[in-house]
Design a protein around this motif. Structure first.
Motif, PDB file in Angstrom:
ATOM      1  N   HIS A 156     -13.418  -4.947   4.924  1.00 20.71           N
ATOM      2  CA  HIS A 156     -12.562  -4.173   5.815  1.00 20.71           C
ATOM      3  C   HIS A 156     -12.980  -2.714   5.797  1.00 20.71           C
ATOM      4  CE1 HIS A 156      -9.760  -7.380   6.635  1.00 20.71           C
ATOM      5  NE2 HIS A 156      -9.708  -7.660   5.355  1.00 20.71           N
ATOM      6  N   PRO A 157     -12.648  -1.960   6.833  1.00 16.10           N
ATOM      7  CA  PRO A 157     -12.907  -0.519   6.782  1.00 16.10           C
ATOM      8  C   PRO A 157     -12.058   0.130   5.694  1.00 16.10           C
ATOM      9  CG  PRO A 157     -12.304  -1.216   9.003  1.00 16.10           C
ATOM     10  CD  PRO A 157     -12.055  -2.369   8.103  1.00 16.10           C
ATOM     11  N   ILE A 158     -12.496   1.277   5.229  1.00 21.40           N
ATOM     12  CA  ILE A 158     -11.857   1.908   4.076  1.00 21.40           C
ATOM     13  C   ILE A 158     -10.378   2.191   4.320  1.00 21.40           C
ATOM     14  CG2 ILE A 158     -12.633   4.216   4.788  1.00 21.40           C
ATOM     15  CD1 ILE A 158     -12.905   4.056   1.354  1.00 21.40           C
ATOM     16  N   LEU A 159     -10.013   2.448   5.590  1.00 21.87           N
ATOM     17  CA  LEU A 159      -8.609   2.796   5.864  1.00 21.87           C
ATOM     18  C   LEU A 159      -7.662   1.645   5.526  1.00 21.87           C
ATOM     19  CD1 LEU A 159      -8.837   4.848   9.190  1.00 21.87           C
ATOM     20  CD2 LEU A 159      -8.352   5.673   6.904  1.00 21.87           C
ATOM     21  N   VAL A 160      -8.161   0.418   5.594  1.00 20.21           N
ATOM     22  CA  VAL A 160      -7.319  -0.722   5.242  1.00 20.21           C
ATOM     23  C   VAL A 160      -6.936  -0.632   3.768  1.00 20.21           C
ATOM     24  CG1 VAL A 160      -7.266  -3.230   4.999  1.00 20.21           C
ATOM     25  CG2 VAL A 160      -8.259  -2.202   7.041  1.00 20.21           C
ATOM     26  N   TYR A 161      -7.928  -0.317   2.933  1.00 19.08           N
ATOM     27  CA  TYR A 161      -7.646  -0.237   1.497  1.00 19.08           C
ATOM     28  C   TYR A 161      -6.766   0.971   1.187  1.00 19.08           C
ATOM     29  CZ  TYR A 161     -11.312  -3.659   1.591  1.00 19.08           C
ATOM     30  OH  TYR A 161     -12.038  -4.776   1.902  1.00 19.08           O
ATOM     31  N   ILE A 162      -6.989   2.067   1.938  1.00 16.68           N
ATOM     32  CA  ILE A 162      -6.126   3.245   1.750  1.00 16.68           C
ATOM     33  C   ILE A 162      -4.687   2.884   2.086  1.00 16.68           C
ATOM     34  CG2 ILE A 162      -5.610   5.563   2.628  1.00 16.68           C
ATOM     35  CD1 ILE A 162      -8.578   6.046   2.914  1.00 16.68           C
ATOM     36  N   ALA A 163      -4.520   2.179   3.190  1.00 20.44           N
ATOM     37  CA  ALA A 163      -3.162   1.807   3.606  1.00 20.44           C
ATOM     38  C   ALA A 163      -2.492   0.949   2.547  1.00 20.44           C
ATOM     39  CB  ALA A 163      -3.218   1.068   4.945  1.00 20.44           C
ATOM     40  N   LEU A 164      -3.249  -0.027   2.012  1.00 18.71           N
ATOM     41  CA  LEU A 164      -2.664  -0.899   0.993  1.00 18.71           C
ATOM     42  C   LEU A 164      -2.328  -0.109  -0.265  1.00 18.71           C
ATOM     43  CD1 LEU A 164      -4.915  -4.051   1.452  1.00 18.71           C
ATOM     44  CD2 LEU A 164      -2.504  -3.817   2.030  1.00 18.71           C
ATOM     45  N   ALA A 165      -3.210   0.844  -0.626  1.00 21.47           N
ATOM     46  CA  ALA A 165      -2.952   1.644  -1.827  1.00 21.47           C
ATOM     47  C   ALA A 165      -1.736   2.536  -1.634  1.00 21.47           C
ATOM     48  CB  ALA A 165      -4.187   2.486  -2.159  1.00 21.47           C
ATOM     49  N   LEU A 166      -1.476   2.909  -0.384  1.00 18.32           N
ATOM     50  CA  LEU A 166      -0.350   3.816  -0.123  1.00 18.32           C
ATOM     51  C   LEU A 166       1.001   3.159  -0.397  1.00 18.32           C
ATOM     52  CD1 LEU A 166      -1.535   5.747   3.027  1.00 18.32           C
ATOM     53  CD2 LEU A 166      -0.752   6.749   0.892  1.00 18.32           C
ATOM     54  N   VAL A 167       1.021   1.826  -0.438  1.00 22.65           N
ATOM     55  CA  VAL A 167       2.304   1.153  -0.682  1.00 22.65           C
ATOM     56  C   VAL A 167       2.816   1.460  -2.097  1.00 22.65           C
ATOM     57  CG1 VAL A 167       3.482  -1.062  -0.774  1.00 22.65           C
ATOM     58  CG2 VAL A 167       1.840  -0.604   1.044  1.00 22.65           C
ATOM     59  N   PRO A 168       2.023   1.152  -3.165  1.00 22.20           N
ATOM     60  CA  PRO A 168       2.513   1.529  -4.500  1.00 22.20           C
ATOM     61  C   PRO A 168       2.665   3.039  -4.674  1.00 22.20           C
ATOM     62  CG  PRO A 168       0.288   0.621  -4.616  1.00 22.20           C
ATOM     63  CD  PRO A 168       0.770   0.372  -3.237  1.00 22.20           C
ATOM     64  N   ILE A 169       1.769   3.801  -4.042  1.00 17.18           N
ATOM     65  CA  ILE A 169       1.862   5.259  -4.178  1.00 17.18           C
ATOM     66  C   ILE A 169       3.189   5.745  -3.592  1.00 17.18           C
ATOM     67  CG2 ILE A 169       0.888   7.463  -3.377  1.00 17.18           C
ATOM     68  CD1 ILE A 169      -1.878   6.130  -3.511  1.00 17.18           C
ATOM     69  N   THR A 170       3.529   5.227  -2.404  1.00 15.40           N
ATOM     70  CA  THR A 170       4.793   5.629  -1.781  1.00 15.40           C
ATOM     71  C   THR A 170       5.982   5.238  -2.652  1.00 15.40           C
ATOM     72  OG1 THR A 170       3.824   5.383   0.406  1.00 15.40           O
ATOM     73  CG2 THR A 170       6.209   5.351   0.283  1.00 15.40           C
ATOM     74  N   TRP A 171       5.904   4.012  -3.192  1.00 13.32           N
ATOM     75  CA  TRP A 171       6.990   3.566  -4.082  1.00 13.32           C
ATOM     76  C   TRP A 171       7.127   4.533  -5.251  1.00 13.32           C
ATOM     77  CZ3 TRP A 171       6.599   2.172  -9.236  1.00 13.32           C
ATOM     78  CH2 TRP A 171       7.807   1.698  -9.809  1.00 13.32           C
ATOM     79  N   TRP A 172       5.963   4.879  -5.857  1.00 12.27           N
ATOM     80  CA  TRP A 172       5.986   5.750  -7.027  1.00 12.27           C
ATOM     81  C   TRP A 172       6.539   7.133  -6.661  1.00 12.27           C
ATOM     82  CZ3 TRP A 172       3.375  10.222  -8.675  1.00 12.27           C
ATOM     83  CH2 TRP A 172       3.537  10.510 -10.031  1.00 12.27           C
ATOM     84  N   ARG A 178      10.384  13.583  -9.064  1.00 10.67           N
ATOM     85  CA  ARG A 178      11.511  14.459  -8.723  1.00 10.67           C
ATOM     86  C   ARG A 178      11.539  14.718  -7.216  1.00 10.67           C
ATOM     87  NH1 ARG A 178      11.580  20.204 -11.521  1.00 10.67           N
ATOM     88  NH2 ARG A 178      11.932  18.977 -13.381  1.00 10.67           N
ATOM     89  N   PHE A 179      10.335  14.929  -6.651  1.00  8.26           N
ATOM     90  CA  PHE A 179      10.244  15.151  -5.215  1.00  8.26           C
ATOM     91  C   PHE A 179      10.854  13.982  -4.445  1.00  8.26           C
ATOM     92  CE2 PHE A 179       7.758  14.315  -1.320  1.00  8.26           C
ATOM     93  CZ  PHE A 179       8.109  15.429  -0.592  1.00  8.26           C
ATOM     94  N   GLY A 180      10.543  12.764  -4.912  1.00 11.62           N
ATOM     95  CA  GLY A 180      11.044  11.578  -4.221  1.00 11.62           C
ATOM     96  C   GLY A 180      12.559  11.467  -4.296  1.00 11.62           C
ATOM     97  N   LEU A 181      13.094  11.782  -5.469  1.00 10.37           N
ATOM     98  CA  LEU A 181      14.548  11.731  -5.641  1.00 10.37           C
ATOM     99  C   LEU A 181      15.222  12.705  -4.678  1.00 10.37           C
ATOM    100  CD1 LEU A 181      16.981  10.700  -7.287  1.00 10.37           C
ATOM    101  CD2 LEU A 181      16.655  12.664  -8.783  1.00 10.37           C
TER     102      LEU A 181
END
Lengths: 322, 364
Positions: A156-172, A178-181
């Motif tokens: 897949h193009p790199i953006l696919v992997y970036i998008a998938l990685a963004l899921v745990p990152i967003t959760w974190w 503190r910013f997220g809270l």
């Protein structure tokens, strides 16, 4: 349906779900901070055009990506100005931004390239090309795992992997920092955040800007990875499907992944209606498949299957007490 | 009490917003290497200086009056009906069923039947989002967006699989029978020695739209129901105390809104194309939002704004014909109008309020 067909179907699902996922996460940040954004579609569209146009003229897809993110940020800034600074109607602002992008992209594309509102075809380094993950070639002949890894996970193009990685990152970010809270608090009860001495305006602007960056990625993916160039209205309602997925996911990152994959699967099946017919033995109308994400979202919204409760302060401008 | 005189609120602010939109659009035209003044002149010539131009302008204005009124009625109950597009599509289906399956003897009866069908279908498409908003608290903006897409899929299904005549490749219905054809302005006003509105699509539906403007005004400001709708929009808790049922008002206001949006398709489907095509709404549902914002949700304002947008549409078509400016310029202007009159309203309003306060201090 044999194993290879299934893998191909899932591969298409991942490719079609990626822009939905990126836009869905974009909306997640914005709406969690209390800013409704129905302008995801417009930001994606503008980013798609600018990334394709700049990738074509510079020959570098990365510069294209930057341009796409740039224009998406500009539109986000307008949305922020309207909905945070001037406390206007966020829904109307989002709608206006989508229309603005729809009109401007064609106007500029016609002016720059004179090809009826599209960019020329992108080739080579002006596109995000598939990357082969390590050992994909070597493992290809291993039964089951080999094709799974080679066909579905790798390539897949790199953006696919970036998008998938963004899921745990967003959760974190949202649930472990503190910013997220604070970001979540500002979407539920901005007055309490203000009382704690944290700026509501800064938090909301940063959420809207993160949303802009992610929409930029989504648009760039559409025009430089999924397809080779920009065509008029190429987002084709994806911003609204992402919005539907966001509700379906009840404003949660991991659910967003599953929701967008599900909606991506519907889109993949829309391209191959013969597969359902052979698997289920009944003919399913393609129009029904296209409308399914929206129908499911209405059902979820109606609260018949679980209840989707939006952030409480969503859509309301914050007025400081005087 | 008010920081500004009433006239400034209803006249000055929309005009300033329009001016801002015009200035920005001129910059866009300049940026693509055309002359904005020449472009404006071309638009006026094409849309207003010939009777055929007026025939197109008023045809578009008819659509925008219906969709603008639809959005305005919902605005009065403080709801944002973004689903005019889908409701108009369903209205189109209603018109098609009425015209194709009922043998009408004359157009004057057919238009009543088709209008009823269009209004019923449009209202039906607004009913589900309205019910979900009133009873289940689902946000009406999101549900009406979803219903736009569902309507598009439904229309596509009906045109491709059900209503398309055999051996036709085009996803459209058959031509409606002769007695349902509505008289156009050309039929009504042209004489042999003085041909007017030649070939223009404006038709008798225009007068229904004007009547609808008047009826909506009467409903909102002269009836008990209208009072209840406005009270509900002004303060939901206040309306509740006064014994006004929020569920009832939400549903009724949305039914009226959907019916008005549906009526638009009488103009496009029965009046112009005389068959139902896939893209008969042409985004008019969204232009209705600009029209309602511009017209300050008042039927007379909607009437004027609809004619303004009709002019922009016809003028834009002329521009696309004679210059290198694509039709999408109109979408940009429309977006800017929505942005300035709807979302950035306070940006225009705040400095103006300060100005009036300063003026008043000067008087005292």
């Amino acid at each position: 349906m044999d194993f290879m067909t299934l893998l191909q179907l899932l591969d298409t699902t991942v490719r079609l779900a990626t822009p939905l996922l990126l836009a869905c996460l974009a909306g997640l940040y914005s709406e969690r901070a209390g800013i409704f954004d129905i302008g995801l579609e417009g930001k994606m569209l503008a980013a798609a055009f600018f990334s394709a146009a700049f990738a074509y003229s510079t020959g570098s897809v990365w510069l294209g990506l930057l341009a796409g993110i740039g224009i998406s940020l500009v539109l986000s800034a307008i949305h922020g100005l309207a909905s945070i600074t001037f406390r206007g109607n966020q829904l109307i602002s989002g709608l206006a931004i989508t229309m603005l992008a729809g009109g401007m992209t064609v106007l500029i594309a016609q002016d720059w390239f004179s090809q009826g509102g599209r960019t020329p075809q992108l080739e080579g380094a002006a596109r995000f090309n598939p990357i082969t993950l390590p050992f994909a070639e070597a493992l290809r002949d291993v039964p089951f795992i080999g094709p799974l890894y080679y066909e579905l996970i790798s390539g897949h193009p790199i953006l696919v992997y970036i998008a998938l990685a963004l899921v745990p990152i967003t959760w974190w970010v949202l649930f472990r920092t503190r910013f997220g809270l604070r970001l979540r608090a500002v979407g539920e009860n901005p007055a309490s955040v203000d009382t704690a001495g944290v700026s509501v305006v800064t938090l909301r602007y940063s959420a809207v800007m993160i949303c802009g960056v992610l929409c930029g990625l989504a648009g760039a993916y559409l025009a430089t990875a999924l397809q080779a160039g920009f065509v008029k209205d190429m987002t084709a309602g994806r911003g609204y499907i992402a919005l539907a997925a966001l509700i379906f996911a009840k404003w949660r990152p991991w659910y967003a992944l599953w929701a967008t994959l599900l909606f991506g699967l519907f889109q993949a099946l829309e391209l191959r209606p013969d597969l359902i017919e052979s698997a289920l033995g009944v003919k399913v109308q393609v129009q029904l498949l296209g409308a399914l994400p929206y129908i499911l979202t209405v059902v979820i919204l109606a609260g018949f299957v679980g209840k989707a409760i939006p952030p409480r302060a969503g859509g309301e401008p914050y007025v400081k007490e005087r | 009490m008010g920081k500004m005189p009433h006239w400034a609120d209803i006249v000055l602010i929309p005009l300033i917003s329009l001016l801002l939109a015009a200035v920005l659009s001129s910059l866009v035209i300049l940026a693509i290497g055309e002359n904005p003044i020449a472009a404006f002149k071309l638009m006026v010539d094409g849309a207003l200086m010939r009777s055929a131009g007026w025939g197109y302008t008023l045809y578009y204005a008819t659509n925008f009056m219906f969709t603008g009124l639809a959005v305005a009625v919902a605005f009065h109950a403080r709801m944002f009906n973004i689903g005019g597009e889908g409701q108009a599509m369903l209205g189109g289906l209603g018109v098609a069923f009425a015209c194709l399956y009922i043998p009408w003897p004359h157009w004057s009866i057919a238009i009543l039947g088709a209008s009823t069908a269009a209004a019923l279908f449009g209202a039906f498409w607004a009913l589900i989002p309205a019910y979900l908003q009133a009873k289940r608290g689902s946000h009406i903006v999101i549900t009406t967006i979803m219903f736009n897409f569902i309507a598009a899929a439904l229309l596509n299904y009906f045109l491709v699989n059900v209503l398309r005549p055999p051996r036709s490749m085009d996803p459209a219905t058959a031509k409606f029978p002769e007695p349902t054809h509505l008289p156009s302005f050309q039929d009504m006003f042209s004489t042999a020695e003085n041909p007017l509105f030649r070939g223009a699509p404006a038709n008798v539906t225009f007068f229904i739209a004007v009547a609808a403007c008047f009826l909506v005004w009467f409903l909102i400001w002269r009836t008990k129901l209208g009072y209840e709708i406005r009270a509900f929009g002004f303060s939901e808790s206040g309306a509740k105390y006064a014994g006004i049922s929020p569920v009832r008002i939400t549903v009724i206001a949305m039914l009226i809104s959907g019916a008005l949006a549906g009526l638009m398709s009488v103009n496009t489907t029965m009046g112009e194309s005389e068959r139902l095509v896939l893209n008969s709404t042409e985004g008019a549902g969204f232009i209705g939002i600009a029209v309602a914002l511009m017209g300050r949700s008042h039927p007379f304002g909607v009437f004027l704004a609809a004619i303004l947008f009709g002019f922009l549409y016809q003028g834009g078509a002329e521009l696309a014909l004679w210059t290198d400016i694509p039709r999408e310029l109109i979408v940009v202007i429309q977006a800017l109008v929505i942005l300035f009159t709807g979302a950035l309203d306070n940006m225009v309003r705040m400095p103006l309020e300060k100005l009036f306060l300063a003026l008043r201090k000067g008087d005292a």
